[in-house]
Scaffold this active site. Structure first.
Site, PDB file in Angstrom:
ATOM      1  N   ARG A  52       0.855  -1.193   0.000  1.00 65.13           N
ATOM      2  CA  ARG A  52       0.000   0.000   0.000  1.00 65.13           C
ATOM      3  C   ARG A  52       0.883   1.233   0.000  1.00 65.13           C
ATOM      4  O   ARG A  52       1.151   1.813   1.050  1.00 65.13           O
ATOM      5  CB  ARG A  52      -0.814   0.045   1.301  1.00 65.13           C
ATOM      6  CG  ARG A  52      -1.916  -0.946   1.351  1.00 65.13           C
ATOM      7  CD  ARG A  52      -2.805  -0.556   2.521  1.00 65.13           C
ATOM      8  NE  ARG A  52      -3.728  -1.637   2.834  1.00 65.13           N
ATOM      9  CZ  ARG A  52      -4.590  -1.604   3.832  1.00 65.13           C
ATOM     10  NH1 ARG A  52      -4.625  -0.543   4.634  1.00 65.13           N
ATOM     11  NH2 ARG A  52      -5.404  -2.600   4.042  1.00 65.13           N
ATOM     12  N   ASP A  54       1.980   5.001  -0.097  1.00 69.21           N
ATOM     13  CA  ASP A  54       1.297   6.225   0.347  1.00 69.21           C
ATOM     14  C   ASP A  54       1.191   7.278  -0.757  1.00 69.21           C
ATOM     15  O   ASP A  54       1.831   7.151  -1.799  1.00 69.21           O
ATOM     16  CB  ASP A  54       2.102   6.881   1.485  1.00 69.21           C
ATOM     17  CG  ASP A  54       2.028   6.072   2.764  1.00 69.21           C
ATOM     18  OD1 ASP A  54       0.986   5.453   3.007  1.00 69.21           O
ATOM     19  OD2 ASP A  54       3.029   6.085   3.511  1.00 69.21           O
ATOM     20  N   ARG A 199       9.934   5.212   5.665  1.00 67.67           N
ATOM     21  CA  ARG A 199       9.987   6.671   5.863  1.00 67.67           C
ATOM     22  C   ARG A 199      10.418   7.028   7.284  1.00 67.67           C
ATOM     23  O   ARG A 199      11.135   8.016   7.490  1.00 67.67           O
ATOM     24  CB  ARG A 199       8.640   7.307   5.519  1.00 67.67           C
ATOM     25  CG  ARG A 199       8.336   7.223   4.018  1.00 67.67           C
ATOM     26  CD  ARG A 199       6.883   7.548   3.712  1.00 67.67           C
ATOM     27  NE  ARG A 199       6.531   8.881   4.188  1.00 67.67           N
ATOM     28  CZ  ARG A 199       5.285   9.327   4.283  1.00 67.67           C
ATOM     29  NH1 ARG A 199       4.265   8.542   3.915  1.00 67.67           N
ATOM     30  NH2 ARG A 199       5.050  10.540   4.712  1.00 67.67           N
TER      31      ARG A 199
END
Lengths: 247, 247
Positions: A52, A54, A199
């Site tokens: 998934r 972002d 991240r």
């Protein structure tokens, strides 16, 4: 009717999209792929993604699977779907898989690359694909810190609080930093990643590079099992899913 | 009140913009710069550009001038304006000029670079900054054709019909083609360019590369002084204004 399971490899420039996941009223990669497949087959077919990504995150090797009742040979899929996709999304490969293939469970490792531009001037032509940090970064401290992330560990401190997966244990095989002409590349390979994990790792390493966190504190951060122990969250636009390896 | 003339050097990613020129209801570079200067000074100040780049065209070295009634030293301008600009536009330099400086007339030469991706697969991460041509291109024919464009010539055949400038004579100092890892770069340096001239030159050279126009026909095309004699118009997104030299 015999359903065939098809695995797609997909590349996209994420800068104009609200991420992978279909969301009502938002332009997303999964949403546009679903529309493209509908135009091609006439049916609403569920597309399962391996990652998934972002908002703002790009991919060169995202993977997805779908079950389809069509006789189109797998090798003809990419061109057929690409004709119905915008120019910043492309299906680069398609192959037929056994019916029990699971696009998430079958993942062996993934490689994410995070790009930082460390020059003084804002790199306008690349600004949607990097994090611009004009400040000086101590690369050797960052490399020392990165070594502490290698191996099988509990990465709870590097996961967004929103991550509700059962286990926060993952294995990181590689966390390399390359410096090239004012560009810094963080290559992180693992058997899986928690929500925001890459991240958070990059943001924390940058904090190390700026002297805000000591390289040896990474062990302490991991032990805390608490997101607030780690450093800042790096912005999405610097991230790119490079490839996913399957068994 | 003493007005000072300031020359700005500007870089931008043109992919989200309707070109340089201010237009009502459109997002343009000149429009956003004018707004930024207004936020900074409180006044609506006319900004004169050296080149009217088209929609999708980027720049690393656009130039513009404005007259300003402010004591801010020129060297402080870039940061002050950049704080009020979106991240894909940046003022990289500012200098004070004599009052009679003319941003268009004082141009000595300009360099445009046009980027073509000549690999098979759509380069999604670069698709907003190149022209993707998967077909084979005969580079040596293109180089032969490019040589015919050098020197002081009438480029009327390479100007959009909409161009109403008095003279269509321009001097091209350089028209180099570089091939690097499936990327083709066309570097065109001249003392000035007609409307769509670089894009018409590149489109025509690509037609030569694909065997649709013979390299030696360039002379005939120039002599025709008619846009329909030349080849196709290359799309805007592959073009970047690299720099402008002043006397």
């Amino acid at each position: 009717m015999t359903l065939r399971k098809i695995k797609l490899t997909i590349a996209y420039d994420g800068s104009d999209y609200h991420g992978w996941q279909k969301q009502p009223g938002q332009k997303t990669i999964q949403g546009l792929l679903t529309e493209a497949v509908k135009k091609l087959t006439g049916s609403n077919i569920e597309i399962a993604g391996a990652s998934r990504t972002d908002a703002g995150v790009s991919a060169l090797g995202q993977a997805a699977s779908l079950e389809i009742d069509s006789r189109i040979p797998a090798k003809n899929f990419p061109k057929a779907i690409n004709d119905k996709l915008p120019r910043d999304i492309i299906v680069t490969d398609a192959e037929q898989m056994p019916p029990d293939f699971d696009i998430i469970k079958a993942v062996k490792t993934k490689l994410y690359r995070y790009s930082v531009y460390n020059g003084k001037k804002r790199p306008v032509l690349h600004i949607k694909h990097c994090w611009h940090i004009p400040a000086k970064l101590d690369i050797s401290s960052m490399e020392t810190a990165a070594k502490h992330l290698l191996g099988k560990k509990d990465f709870k401190s590097f996961a967004a609080a929103a991550d509700k997966r059962k286990t926060t244990i993952r294995t990181i095989f590689r966390c390399d930093i390359t410096y090239e002409n004012q560009w810094l590349y963080f290559d992180v390979e693992g058997d899986g990643f928690l929500y925001n994990m890459v991240r958070n790792i990059v943001g924390t390493l940058v904090d190390v590079g700026r002297g805000r966190i000591k390289p040896d504190n990474i062990e302490k951060i991991l032990k805390a099992k608490d997101r607030t122990a780690a450093g800042q969250l790096a912005p999405g636009q610097g991230l790119c899913l490079m490839w996913i390896k399957y068994d």
